[in-house]
Design a protein around this motif. Structure first.
Motif, short mmCIF file in Angstrom:
data_model
loop_
_atom_site.label_atom_id
_atom_site.label_comp_id
_atom_site.label_asym_id
_atom_site.label_seq_id
_atom_site.Cartn_x
_atom_site.Cartn_y
_atom_site.Cartn_z
N PHE A 199 0.89 -1.15 -0.16
CA PHE A 199 -0.01 -0.03 0.16
C PHE A 199 0.87 1.38 -0.07
O PHE A 199 0.70 2.29 -0.74
N GLY B 155 2.41 2.19 -3.38
CA GLY B 155 1.50 2.77 -4.41
C GLY B 155 1.09 4.36 -3.91
O GLY B 155 1.02 5.29 -4.75
N GLU B 156 1.17 4.54 -2.68
CA GLU B 156 0.65 5.75 -1.94
C GLU B 156 1.96 6.60 -2.26
O GLU B 156 1.66 7.81 -2.82
N MET C 90 -0.75 -0.14 -7.31
CA MET C 90 -1.97 -0.21 -6.82
C MET C 90 -2.78 -1.52 -7.35
O MET C 90 -3.50 -2.16 -6.72
N SER C 91 -2.68 -1.54 -8.62
CA SER C 91 -3.37 -2.76 -9.35
C SER C 91 -2.44 -4.23 -8.73
O SER C 91 -3.35 -5.35 -8.44
N PHE D 32 -1.31 -4.48 -6.03
CA PHE D 32 -2.20 -4.71 -4.56
C PHE D 32 -3.27 -5.48 -4.61
O PHE D 32 -3.59 -6.20 -3.62
N VAL E 231 -6.99 1.97 -1.93
CA VAL E 231 -6.27 1.81 -2.97
C VAL E 231 -7.50 1.94 -4.35
O VAL E 231 -6.93 2.53 -5.16
N TYR F 27 -7.57 5.65 -4.70
CA TYR F 27 -6.62 6.09 -5.34
C TYR F 27 -6.68 5.92 -7.11
O TYR F 27 -6.27 6.79 -8.02
N LEU F 28 -6.82 4.67 -7.47
CA LEU F 28 -7.00 4.46 -8.50
C LEU F 28 -8.21 5.18 -9.52
O LEU F 28 -7.98 5.46 -10.61
N SER G 293 -1.86 4.26 6.98
CA SER G 293 -0.86 3.80 6.15
C SER G 293 0.61 3.81 6.87
O SER G 293 0.81 4.54 7.82
#
Length: 147
Positions: A39, A42-43, A58-59, A61, A74, A77-78, A118
């Motif tokens: 996480f 991606g963050e 993120m994908s 994840f 996630v 965010y996507l 996070s």
């Protein structure tokens, strides 16, 4: 490595926290902290405005940790990346997935909330209402989906 990542994040050193999380995933992919480290990666990319890398992380994840507490965040965010890239079909698909992610009963309450902190020490809250979903990052409204 995870403790070191948390310490770096607490000190404001996100770059070093990211490196610790990446090392944890590379060296200990089955660690109980792997989903949190994934996480954070991606963050980190999203915060750095590297949206292509953020979407990829993120994908990954979603594929690896679909039962994680971080999953709703996630997806948000996507969603934001798809909006930035003006990919409306994907944005609509993600909105629908977020809306249907939590099957809720609002018996005796007006909303249902979920929270996640996070490894980069950011606070996430997602609140489902009868007619909308709101996502907050560090107590600031990040995204709102009405339905």
């Amino acid at each position: 490595m995870y403790s070191a990542a948390l310490q770096e994040a607490e000190s404001g050193n996100r770059d070093f926290a990211y490196m610790q999380c990446r090392a944890l995933l590379e060296n200990y992919p089955d660690s109980k902290y792997a989903s949190d480290a994934a996480f954070a990666i991606g963050e980190y990319y999203f915060i750095a405005a590297d949206y292509e890398q953020a979407a990829e992380a993120m994908s990954n994840f979603i594929n690896e940790y679909s039962d994680s507490k971080g999953l709703p965040f996630v997806l948000m965010y996507l969603l934001k990346v798809s909006q930035i890239n003006k990919n409306e079909p994907l944005a609509e698909k993600l909105k629908n997935k977020i809306i249907s992610l939590k099957r809720l009963s609002f018996l005796f309450q007006e909303s249902k909330g979920y929270a996640y902190k996070s490894p980069l020490r950011m606070q996430y809250r997602m609140i489902y209402y009868i007619d909308k979903v709101e996502l907050y990052v560090d107590d600031k409204l990040f995204e709102k989906i009405s339905y």
